[in-house]
Design an enzyme around this catalytic site. Structure first.
Site, PDB file in Angstrom:
ATOM      1  N   GLN A   1       0.797  -1.276  -0.043  1.00 37.99           N
ATOM      2  CA  GLN A   1      -0.116  -0.178   0.080  1.00 37.99           C
ATOM      3  C   GLN A   1       0.917   1.244  -0.088  1.00 37.99           C
ATOM      4  OE1 GLN A   1      -3.745   0.114  -0.097  1.00 37.99           O
ATOM      5  NE2 GLN A   1      -3.180  -1.645  -0.928  1.00 37.99           N
TER       6      GLN A   1
ATOM      7  N   LYS B   1       0.057  -0.201 -14.840  1.00 41.07           N
ATOM      8  CA  LYS B   1       0.760  -1.433 -14.096  1.00 41.07           C
ATOM      9  C   LYS B   1       1.855  -1.843 -15.584  1.00 41.07           C
ATOM     10  CE  LYS B   1       0.606  -5.515 -11.366  1.00 41.07           C
ATOM     11  NZ  LYS B   1       0.546  -4.944  -9.961  1.00 41.07           N
TER      12      LYS B   1
END
Length: 333
Positions: A39, A175
């Site tokens: 995170q 990504k």
């Protein structure tokens, strides 16, 4: 940990100025890991990306469509940060998995529990018209094993290309991890963009973020070949094995490890609604607020032998060059 003097970190893949073949014994190393490190990695990269859009006048009034967003704990920090700055953003968070309850009940955040396909992307575009869209993608498929296969990656990247084509965003953060050369299937295309490196990625991760701002013309594509894959593998292993294991001795900060040095340069670009006497004071404030939000303990530099007095100087990069061995980098988170 070895020491080095650096003027700045490598912010983008193209800046990496050396390469290194994989050393098989690296697979046996015990990796250091912070709580909620995944995170933290996402939060820092997205805060940097969105702050860049804010600086260019693109962020205010946009809808952030985040595909592959669960659990999304870090997104609450991003939402609150820009909300407190008075930047008007709507968030649409889409994932087949459930999101962290910390995101429930926010008027500017829409949670969607489903996976996306071309038909659903078209419905999103129609629903959000004429809003400007900022796309963030963290899609990840694993049909078996601990990491995605090359077939998984190619499927994900084809889907990301469709996202760009249909949603027509003003900017995107995708990504990106090049398939390993010893698992190569075929050449393929990705959107043209800046390949941003990520502090606090797993120790031997070859993943980065592909950042693009679109100015109205059609999406530009870049072909990725097996030769490119070899280049990615060697440069990312050099970054992870040599660079990220350094202590930056001319970095005046409580923790001088390279990832903190990298984080410092990302956070210095972030706007705050407070004033600070120095850049260092601002970054300490931001780091402490982020770590506190994610329940990450604050640490100091460790295992530095015969450390000289900190000094605010710039010096040449003293990292050694031209190391060689052989095997693929592994790590994709």
């Amino acid at each position: 940990m070895d020491v080095v003097s650096l003027d700045k970190p490598f912010m983008y893949f193209e800046e990496i100025d050396n390469e290194l073949d994989y050393e098989p014994e690296s697979a046996n190393e015990v990796a250091k890991k912070l709580p909620y490190q995944g995170q933290l990695k996402l939060l820092l990269g997205e805060l940097f990306f969105l702050s860049k859009l804010q600086r260019h006048g693109i962020l205010d009034g946009a809808t952030v469509v985040y595909i592959g967003s669960a659990p999304g704990t870090h997104i609450r920090y991003l939402r609150d940060h820009f909300y407190n700055l008075g930047v008007i953003i709507k968030w649409m968070l889409i994932d087949g998995r459930h999101h962290d309850p910390i995101l429930n009940g926010l008027r500017d955040v829409t949670l969607v529990t489903r996976f996306v396909d071309e038909e659903y992307l078209r419905s999103i575009k129609k629903q959000l018209h004429p809003s400007k869209i900022i796309l963030i993608s963290d899609v990840r498929s694993k049909r078996g094993g601990n990491e995605p296969s090359t077939a998984d990656l190619l499927s994900n990247y084809a889907l990301q290309n469709v996202m760009i084509s249909i949603l027509n965003p003003v900017a995107s953060s995708l990504k990106w991890r090049c398939p390993f050369p010893d698992q190569w299937i075929k050449d393929f295309y990705i959107p043209h963009g800046n390949k941003m490196l990520q502090p606090f990625a797993p120790s031997y991760s070859a993943e980065m973020r592909l950042l693009s701002i679109y100015t109205g013309e059609n999406m530009r594509l870049t072909r990725v070949t097996k030769s490119d894959a070899v280049n990615y593998e060697k440069k990312m292993y050099y970054l992870n094995k040599i660079v990220r294991n350094k202590v930056v001795i001319n970095f005046d900060y409580p923790n001088q490890e390279y990832d903190y040095f990298h984080m410092y340069f990302m956070l210095r670009t972030v706007y705050c609604n407070k004033t600070f006497p120095t850049t260092k004071a601002k970054i300490l404030f931001l780091q402490q607020s982020i770590f506190r939000f994610l329940n990450i303990p604050t640490t100091s530099t460790e295992k530095v032998s015969h450390e000289p007095i900190q000094r605010k100087i710039s010096s040449k990069d003293s990292m050694s060059k031209n190391r060689n061995s052989k095997r693929s980098v592994r790590g994709n988170k």
